[in-house]
Design an enzyme around this catalytic site. Sequence first.
Site, short mmCIF file in Angstrom:
data_model
loop_
_atom_site.label_atom_id
_atom_site.label_comp_id
_atom_site.label_asym_id
_atom_site.label_seq_id
_atom_site.Cartn_x
_atom_site.Cartn_y
_atom_site.Cartn_z
N GLU A 160 -4.42 -15.41 38.87
CA GLU A 160 -3.39 -15.21 37.83
C GLU A 160 -2.19 -16.09 38.15
OE1 GLU A 160 -2.08 -11.27 36.90
OE2 GLU A 160 -4.06 -10.42 37.25
N GLU B 161 -4.60 -6.04 41.66
CA GLU B 161 -3.24 -5.83 42.19
C GLU B 161 -3.14 -4.44 42.84
OE1 GLU B 161 -0.65 -6.79 38.88
OE2 GLU B 161 -0.66 -8.86 39.55
C1 BGP Z 1 -0.20 -8.83 36.26
C2 BGP Z 1 -1.45 -8.20 35.69
C3 BGP Z 1 -1.99 -8.83 34.48
C4 BGP Z 1 -0.99 -9.58 33.61
C5 BGP Z 1 0.18 -10.16 34.37
C6 BGP Z 1 1.31 -10.62 33.48
O1 BGP Z 1 0.49 -7.85 36.96
O2 BGP Z 1 -2.50 -8.24 36.67
O3 BGP Z 1 -2.66 -7.79 33.78
O4 BGP Z 1 -0.60 -8.89 32.50
O5 BGP Z 1 0.70 -9.25 35.29
O6 BGP Z 1 2.15 -9.54 33.22
P1 BGP Z 1 2.73 -9.31 31.77
O7 BGP Z 1 1.54 -9.27 30.88
O8 BGP Z 1 3.47 -8.03 31.84
O9 BGP Z 1 3.62 -10.49 31.51
#
Ligand code: BGP
Length: 496
Positions: free
Chosen positions: A391, A187
Amino acid sequence: MKIKNAFPKDFLWGGAIAANQAEGAWLADGKLPNVTDTVVGIMSKNPSIKWNKEKNIWELDLKDDMTYLSHEAIDFYHRFEEDIKMMSEMGFNSFRTSISWSRIFPRGDEEEPNELGLLFYDRLFDTLLEYGIAPVITLSHYETPLVLVGEYGGWTNRSLVDFFERYATTVFERYKGKVKYWMTFNEINNAFRMPYVSAGVISFPPTNSEKPFGDIDNKVIYQACHHLFVANAIATKRLAEIDPEAKMGAMCSFSALATYPSNSDPENVFGAMEFRRKSWFFTDVMCRGHYPSYVHRIWDEEESAPEMLSGDLELLKENTSNYIAFSYYRSAVYDKSAEMRVDTGGAKGFDNPFLKYKAPEPWSWPIDPKGLRYVMNELTDRYELPLFIVENGLGIAEIPDDNNEIKDIERCRYLQMHVQEMAEAIKDGCAVLGYLWWGPIDIVSAGTGEMKKRYGFIYVDRHNDGTGDLHRQKKDSFNYYKQVIESNGENIDINI
Ligand code: BGP
């Protein structure tokens, strides 16, 4: 509900985690801290660091009243064989994680790598391959070594380009033939939203030693981004030299690409376009190989143009990404009257009255599967590169019920709707390498630093207060995802 022949036979199905959210063992076998080891939640404005005025460096300063769940996380470092066996049972043929840079080069500036760190990832990748699961590897998932931030000032310092090249070539050579899909920075387009974890940006030296981010402006962040882009290009070039069979992806958080204007007011239409350009900017540079024309007005008006060395622009032009990896969770609405707040899942502006579903409380993210199809089509129209959804997922605060079961029907529905729209996008002409569910096993949340926000098909007994025996157990969605995978995305009926 059947989807006929949408997915290619070699489609990659699986899940994704990150070293800093799963491995734990935060100081084991020579590893030194990285930036995520200093925060509880990646949006934190108060990392656990302090300015050492004798040495003129920032150094670790853990707080007694804080619980750093990621330091042990789910102990994937010691339990990965058991976890991979369960993922294989779901039928995974691919699995994404990151190499924790500071396991390989603990400070980040060493000449020689840490052999114990290399050995861990040898064992991890060999185990995946034994189960027929292809590793998909992120070189840095918000994991810049803390020393490179505290003693060098993070990615605003050009030296990190050389340190990153040494790290990347070390792991490309070590794991040649084991890893086919790489990506550089997780990201990368979060550099402006989360400059500390994303680009290691910090006031260096601080104007006020109590404020690590006191005097950071866009010029500082564009400078860090330029160094990240150069490092990305060099890593892409070196991978092609070392392992021509392997592919290098750009990786962005693209929920924010699904940002809709709140109405047909030209101000809102144009504003939404400008907001989306904050994400386009990164893949424009990494996939087109040059800075887009629109950024020059921004640089002129903000006086924020980065310093570049001769040869930098040629590097960017000659070493563009082979594919686009991205995260997608939800969409957002832009309105000129609303501040666009962002969090790890994307942007929050206006509620969208046309979306029927929301995630359960307390996060209650809007659920917009067609937004995924929209983003995939937009990316294909702009770049005509293969896409890799690395993701997508739904975080829910859930625990086993009185029968020790977790009946996570909402997660199955979320998965079903997004697989459906992904199939439509493929029929629209989008080339898609694979789909990796974020957090197939419960891990520490990036945004909140909690265990409470669970994404997994596999439950892990660990809680926000640090208690739990870390045992793993299947949720109902475990068998649902298994069914989706074994039918190659054709049978998405929910019968649990
Ligand atoms: C994205 C990241 C991941 C993951 C996801 C979900 O931004 O790449 O690391 O964590 O978010 O976010 P969260 O865990 O805050 O729900």
